[in-house]
Design an enzyme around this catalytic site. Structure first.
Site, short mmCIF file in Angstrom:
data_model
loop_
_atom_site.label_atom_id
_atom_site.label_comp_id
_atom_site.label_asym_id
_atom_site.label_seq_id
_atom_site.Cartn_x
_atom_site.Cartn_y
_atom_site.Cartn_z
N LYS A 1 0.84 -1.12 -0.14
CA LYS A 1 0.04 -0.30 0.02
C LYS A 1 0.71 1.33 0.12
O LYS A 1 2.10 1.12 -0.09
CB LYS A 1 -1.04 0.10 1.19
CG LYS A 1 -2.00 -1.25 1.10
CD LYS A 1 -2.89 -1.11 -0.15
CE LYS A 1 -4.19 -1.87 0.08
NZ LYS A 1 -4.33 -3.26 0.11
N THR A 2 0.59 2.57 0.17
CA THR A 2 0.93 3.64 -0.23
C THR A 2 2.16 4.04 0.75
O THR A 2 2.90 4.58 0.67
CB THR A 2 -0.16 4.86 -0.31
OG1 THR A 2 -0.81 4.95 0.91
CG2 THR A 2 -0.74 4.76 -1.63
#
Ligand code: PLP
Length: 397
Positions: free
Chosen positions: A195-196
């Site tokens: 994820k980010t």
């Protein structure tokens, strides 16, 4: 040249913090988890932030705290990861599936409206879980407005949307820009490895609602309510606790939070780097027959750019390449890609239990047959970005 589909970016600060946690002798939830929560609160402005060990856990806790129970129904877009829907089954509740928007892949507002209207008499639908697909905010004014009118809670699956923003304008044309995490009743973030920002495994539940926060906090750790005992003032021996419900085991260990604290500091920088990659893709991949770039309804800077999903249409491609062929060609060039998502109506469990057919979700089905996600992450090098672009131009020209 090799380009993996995703790669986390952890530096020396993360490494040192993790080593310090190990050396401290206390590996699980303590000061780092609290610090991560406090910093996340500052970042989003949410009143309460609870660090947990996954976004799935945050969704489960949020739904439980909202009072979702056996027999309830909750609206879920079909174009998402299984976690968005599976958590309802944990509570013996059921998802009601709706199609997505053909441009943004986010929940379809007309479909949402129609499902709620159908439910009018039975009143079984209790909440909606919008998913900010790829980091593009859903049309939250409409989601909130429709939900409030039907007295439904809104719990956002923001696994892709950190940080992301929703901009709305009022009757006077004044713009209001809000960060995802300050809009619905509950917002759930993911810090899974791809994820980010990442904590290896991890998630965050954000809410402005004190009652929801209190319940989720108790249920996060076995239903233990230390506050009950704290009320007795003097009776604070640390072996004393009470259990008020059969809770879960969803706390975030300090080992993970050690990563999170430093990842959070770089969250804006990471997002900018991904935005730049997205801009390169837009600039250099436009006008290729058979390739459609993502159609966004927000500005570039409001998008988290977690996923960059292009569409490959064999009918318009010079070489009649379909999506599957394209993925293989990319693989031959050592470029990782992914498909977001195999829609839930195509997965055995949901298809059988809810009797779902592809014709019921024409947009999601149409997207699924064409979509492929390109690498987009802060650790991508200039050479890698260039290589992905050149390879696609070669494959499709
Ligand atoms: C990754 C993801 C989740 C689950 O996140 P975890 O932290 O792995 O539990 C949920 N929803 C969506 C849309 C995701 O992409």
């Amino acid at each position: 040249m090799k380009v993996p589909f995703a790669l986390p970016e952890c530096g020396e600060a993360e490494t040192n913090e993790v080593v310090e946690v190990i050396k401290s002798g206390w590996l699980t939830t303590a000061s780092r988890a609290f610090e991560f929560e406090n910093r996340f609160k500052e970042f989003t402005g949410a009143k309460y932030c609870l660090a947990v060990n996954s976004c799935t856990a945050a969704l489960h806790l949020g739904l439980e705290a909202l009072g979702i129970k056996r027999g309830d129904k909750v609206i879920v877009p079909v174009h998402t990861f299984t976690a968005t829907a599976e958590v309802l089954r944990y509570l013996d509740a059921d998802p009601v599936f709706v199609d997505c928007d053909k441009d943004t892949f986010c929940i379809s507002i007309p479909e949402l409206q129609q499902k709620i209207a159908e439910d009018n008499l039975k009143r079984q639908i209790k909440a909606v879980i919008p998913v900010h697909f790829g980091g593009h905010s859903c049309d939250m004014d409409h989601v909130i407005d429709i939900s409030r009118k039907a007295a439904l809670s809104v719990i956002e699956d923001a696994a892709h949307a950190f940080p992301a923003f929703y901009v709305s304008s009022n009757e006077n044309g004044e713009e209001k820009r809000r960060i995802i995490g300050k809009i619905g009743d509950v917002t759930c973030f993911s810090f899974y490895a791809n994820k980010t920002i990442t904590t290896a495994e991890g998630g965050m539940l954000a809410t402005d609602n004190e009652a929801i926060a209190r319940r989720a906090k108790v249920m996060r750790l076995h239903g233990i309510d230390r506050d009950v005992w704290d009320r007795f003032g003097s009776l604070k021996s640390d072996w004393i606790y009470d259990v008020v419900a059969p809770g879960f085991k969803y706390n975030m260990p300090d080992l993970s939070a050690a990563l999170g604290i430093h990842q959070l500091r770089k969250a804006n920088l990471f997002r900018e780097k991904r935005e730049k990659i997205a801009q390169r893709y837009y600039d250099e991949l436009s006008g290729i027959d058979g390739l459609t770039l993502p159609k966004i309804k927000c500005s570039m800077k409001d998008h988290a750019w977690h996923i960059f999903a292009i569409l490959i249409d064999s009918r318009y491609s010079k070489h009649s390449l379909n999506r599957d062929d394209f993925i293989l060609k990319m693989k031959e060039k050592n470029i990782g890609t992914s498909v977001h998502y195999i829609p839930l109506h195509r997965l055995t469990y949901y298809r059988n239990r809810y009797n779902l057919q592809p014709e019921m979700f024409p947009n999601s089905e149409w997207i699924f047959q064409r979509c492929v996600s390109l690498p987009i992450y802060s650790a991508m090098t200039e050479d890698q970005i260039e290589y992905v672009i050149c390879s696609i131009q070669k494959i499709l020209n």
